[in-house]
Design a protein around this motif. Sequence first.
Motif, PDB file in Angstrom:
ATOM      1  N   ARG A  14       0.853  -1.181   0.000  1.00  0.00           N
ATOM      2  CA  ARG A  14       0.000   0.000   0.000  1.00  0.00           C
ATOM      3  C   ARG A  14       0.894   1.238   0.000  1.00  0.00           C
ATOM      4  O   ARG A  14       1.809   1.351   0.809  1.00  0.00           O
ATOM      5  CB  ARG A  14      -0.902   0.000   1.238  1.00  0.00           C
ATOM      6  N   ARG A  15       0.631   2.173  -0.901  1.00  0.00           N
ATOM      7  CA  ARG A  15       1.445   3.388  -0.982  1.00  0.00           C
ATOM      8  C   ARG A  15       0.590   4.613  -0.703  1.00  0.00           C
ATOM      9  O   ARG A  15      -0.472   4.790  -1.273  1.00  0.00           O
ATOM     10  CB  ARG A  15       2.100   3.501  -2.358  1.00  0.00           C
ATOM     11  N   LEU A  16       1.083   5.465   0.193  1.00  0.00           N
ATOM     12  CA  LEU A  16       0.421   6.710   0.565  1.00  0.00           C
ATOM     13  C   LEU A  16       1.261   7.860   0.030  1.00  0.00           C
ATOM     14  O   LEU A  16       2.463   7.942   0.318  1.00  0.00           O
ATOM     15  CB  LEU A  16       0.307   6.856   2.075  1.00  0.00           C
ATOM     16  N   THR A  17       0.647   8.743  -0.750  1.00  0.00           N
ATOM     17  CA  THR A  17       1.338   9.912  -1.268  1.00  0.00           C
ATOM     18  C   THR A  17       0.727  11.157  -0.662  1.00  0.00           C
ATOM     19  O   THR A  17      -0.455  11.451  -0.859  1.00  0.00           O
ATOM     20  CB  THR A  17       1.245   9.977  -2.811  1.00  0.00           C
ATOM     21  N   LEU A  18       1.521  11.886   0.111  1.00  0.00           N
ATOM     22  CA  LEU A  18       1.082  13.132   0.735  1.00  0.00           C
ATOM     23  C   LEU A  18       0.928  14.170  -0.369  1.00  0.00           C
ATOM     24  O   LEU A  18       1.900  14.569  -0.995  1.00  0.00           O
ATOM     25  CB  LEU A  18       2.108  13.602   1.762  1.00  0.00           C
ATOM     26  N   ASN A  19      -0.304  14.589  -0.608  1.00  0.00           N
ATOM     27  CA  ASN A  19      -0.603  15.383  -1.794  1.00  0.00           C
ATOM     28  C   ASN A  19      -1.050  16.788  -1.415  1.00  0.00           C
ATOM     29  O   ASN A  19      -2.087  17.270  -1.843  1.00  0.00           O
ATOM     30  CB  ASN A  19      -1.700  14.683  -2.621  1.00  0.00           C
ATOM     31  N   ILE A  48       4.098   2.186   2.148  1.00  0.00           N
ATOM     32  CA  ILE A  48       5.112   3.168   1.758  1.00  0.00           C
ATOM     33  C   ILE A  48       4.511   4.552   1.963  1.00  0.00           C
ATOM     34  O   ILE A  48       3.348   4.786   1.622  1.00  0.00           O
ATOM     35  CB  ILE A  48       5.526   2.997   0.286  1.00  0.00           C
ATOM     36  N   LEU A  49       5.307   5.466   2.484  1.00  0.00           N
ATOM     37  CA  LEU A  49       4.881   6.844   2.684  1.00  0.00           C
ATOM     38  C   LEU A  49       5.828   7.755   1.916  1.00  0.00           C
ATOM     39  O   LEU A  49       7.049   7.699   2.121  1.00  0.00           O
ATOM     40  CB  LEU A  49       4.918   7.173   4.178  1.00  0.00           C
ATOM     41  N   ARG A  50       5.281   8.587   1.032  1.00  0.00           N
ATOM     42  CA  ARG A  50       6.105   9.493   0.242  1.00  0.00           C
ATOM     43  C   ARG A  50       5.372  10.819   0.070  1.00  0.00           C
ATOM     44  O   ARG A  50       4.187  10.928   0.401  1.00  0.00           O
ATOM     45  CB  ARG A  50       6.429   8.907  -1.129  1.00  0.00           C
ATOM     46  N   PRO A  98       5.068  -3.261   8.686  1.00  0.00           N
ATOM     47  CA  PRO A  98       6.137  -2.289   8.453  1.00  0.00           C
ATOM     48  C   PRO A  98       5.671  -1.111   7.599  1.00  0.00           C
ATOM     49  O   PRO A  98       4.823  -1.248   6.712  1.00  0.00           O
ATOM     50  CB  PRO A  98       7.212  -3.097   7.716  1.00  0.00           C
ATOM     51  N   VAL A  99       6.262   0.050   7.891  1.00  0.00           N
ATOM     52  CA  VAL A  99       6.018   1.276   7.131  1.00  0.00           C
ATOM     53  C   VAL A  99       7.365   1.804   6.650  1.00  0.00           C
ATOM     54  O   VAL A  99       8.298   1.948   7.438  1.00  0.00           O
ATOM     55  CB  VAL A  99       5.306   2.340   7.986  1.00  0.00           C
ATOM     56  N   ILE A 100       7.443   2.114   5.357  1.00  0.00           N
ATOM     57  CA  ILE A 100       8.676   2.618   4.744  1.00  0.00           C
ATOM     58  C   ILE A 100       8.492   4.084   4.399  1.00  0.00           C
ATOM     59  O   ILE A 100       7.504   4.461   3.767  1.00  0.00           O
ATOM     60  CB  ILE A 100       9.023   1.835   3.457  1.00  0.00           C
ATOM     61  N   ALA A 101       9.461   4.925   4.760  1.00  0.00           N
ATOM     62  CA  ALA A 101       9.480   6.322   4.326  1.00  0.00           C
ATOM     63  C   ALA A 101      10.357   6.452   3.085  1.00  0.00           C
ATOM     64  O   ALA A 101      11.495   5.983   3.072  1.00  0.00           O
ATOM     65  CB  ALA A 101      10.009   7.224   5.438  1.00  0.00           C
ATOM     66  N   ALA A 109      11.764  19.398  10.314  1.00  0.00           N
ATOM     67  CA  ALA A 109      10.936  19.582  11.499  1.00  0.00           C
ATOM     68  C   ALA A 109       9.957  18.411  11.651  1.00  0.00           C
ATOM     69  O   ALA A 109      10.385  17.258  11.739  1.00  0.00           O
ATOM     70  CB  ALA A 109      10.236  20.927  11.426  1.00  0.00           C
ATOM     71  N   GLY A 110       8.635  18.683  11.696  1.00  0.00           N
ATOM     72  CA  GLY A 110       7.670  17.605  11.861  1.00  0.00           C
ATOM     73  C   GLY A 110       7.745  16.559  10.768  1.00  0.00           C
ATOM     74  O   GLY A 110       7.419  15.390  10.998  1.00  0.00           O
ATOM     75  N   GLY A 111       8.183  16.946   9.582  1.00  0.00           N
ATOM     76  CA  GLY A 111       8.359  15.969   8.507  1.00  0.00           C
ATOM     77  C   GLY A 111       9.455  14.969   8.822  1.00  0.00           C
ATOM     78  O   GLY A 111       9.347  13.775   8.500  1.00  0.00           O
ATOM     79  N   SER A 112      10.527  15.438   9.461  1.00  0.00           N
ATOM     80  CA  SER A 112      11.602  14.520   9.840  1.00  0.00           C
ATOM     81  C   SER A 112      11.158  13.606  10.980  1.00  0.00           C
ATOM     82  O   SER A 112      11.593  12.453  11.068  1.00  0.00           O
ATOM     83  CB  SER A 112      12.865  15.299  10.224  1.00  0.00           C
ATOM     84  N   GLU A 113      10.285  14.112  11.858  1.00  0.00           N
ATOM     85  CA  GLU A 113       9.739  13.267  12.918  1.00  0.00           C
ATOM     86  C   GLU A 113       8.896  12.141  12.325  1.00  0.00           C
ATOM     87  O   GLU A 113       8.950  10.992  12.778  1.00  0.00           O
ATOM     88  CB  GLU A 113       8.892  14.102  13.866  1.00  0.00           C
ATOM     89  N   LEU A 114       8.106  12.474  11.318  1.00  0.00           N
ATOM     90  CA  LEU A 114       7.280  11.475  10.641  1.00  0.00           C
ATOM     91  C   LEU A 114       8.155  10.387  10.030  1.00  0.00           C
ATOM     92  O   LEU A 114       7.919   9.188  10.216  1.00  0.00           O
ATOM     93  CB  LEU A 114       6.427  12.146   9.567  1.00  0.00           C
ATOM     94  N   ALA A 115       9.178  10.778   9.294  1.00  0.00           N
ATOM     95  CA  ALA A 115      10.064   9.792   8.671  1.00  0.00           C
ATOM     96  C   ALA A 115      10.759   8.942   9.724  1.00  0.00           C
ATOM     97  O   ALA A 115      10.903   7.723   9.564  1.00  0.00           O
ATOM     98  CB  ALA A 115      11.091  10.499   7.787  1.00  0.00           C
ATOM     99  N   ALA A 116      11.203   9.571  10.817  1.00  0.00           N
ATOM    100  CA  ALA A 116      11.950   8.857  11.847  1.00  0.00           C
ATOM    101  C   ALA A 116      11.138   7.744  12.486  1.00  0.00           C
ATOM    102  O   ALA A 116      11.696   6.740  12.934  1.00  0.00           O
ATOM    103  CB  ALA A 116      12.428   9.836  12.919  1.00  0.00           C
TER     104      ALA A 116
END
Length: 274
Positions: A14-19, A48-50, A98-101, A109-116
């Motif tokens: 499953r792929r999620l694209t932040l749009n 996957i999160l992108r 599992p979730v992949i960034a 900032a908050g985007g790096s927290e999300l990836a981490a």
Amino acid sequence: MAVLLLDDPHPGVRRLTLNRPEKRNELRGAILDALKAADADPAVRVSILRGAGPAFSSGYDLSADNSVGQPYYSPGGPGQWARHVVDGWFTIWDLAKPVIAQVHGYCLAGGSELAACCDLVYVAEDARIGYPPTRLMSPPDNQFHPWLMGMRAAMEMFLTGDAITGTEAAARGFADRAVAAAALERTVLGIAERIALVPTELSQINKRSVHRAMEIMGLRAAIRAGTELQALAFTTAASLQYRAQFKRDGGSVRDLLSQRDAAFGDYRERDKPS
């Protein structure tokens, strides 16, 4: 226009694209809801999160009142915002699957927290990862840096607010691997396909094994303790003065970011036409 796009590029993936590129893709409620739905879907084995547009995510919308419309409940009182953010990111940590960034462009900032908080992180070599609010606001809400990158690298990022490249992020432990931007999607899909070959009942135990080891060493307690230091920083004169300008001048966020970074010559200042 949907703020979050969903597709299944391969069986079990499953792929999620932040749009929402005009807001640099920070939309926590939709992300967490979609990841929970994928976790409950027996056809999905990995997510996957992108990000769409030029960046993975540049963090929270500083022009918005983040105390309004929070996507889930967190107990109130001093430090509520930091605790609220950490509660959300630990939702990803606690998912079974599992979730992949997949990180390109700015991851700030908050985007790096999300990836981490994702289980695996793959980055473009020229990505830029940092937490610039340490310069005039506070340390991170989710203080993952010492756990992923070690004391020295974390200290440098906290004290300067500087960004590191994707190549540096992989070398220092923030990311699993850095690849050329053109190869990033292919690399992430290849890893996701391999993970999807493993039955979910085993994959979730494999994931949990790593997390349990980190928690025994104190990761969860340390990150939660960090929310109190973030709240304390918000009470300092420098942070109060800087943040008050966002409330008075909501339309000038770009100017205020330039004010923060001008002396450092990076982020928005670095990208200005010469």
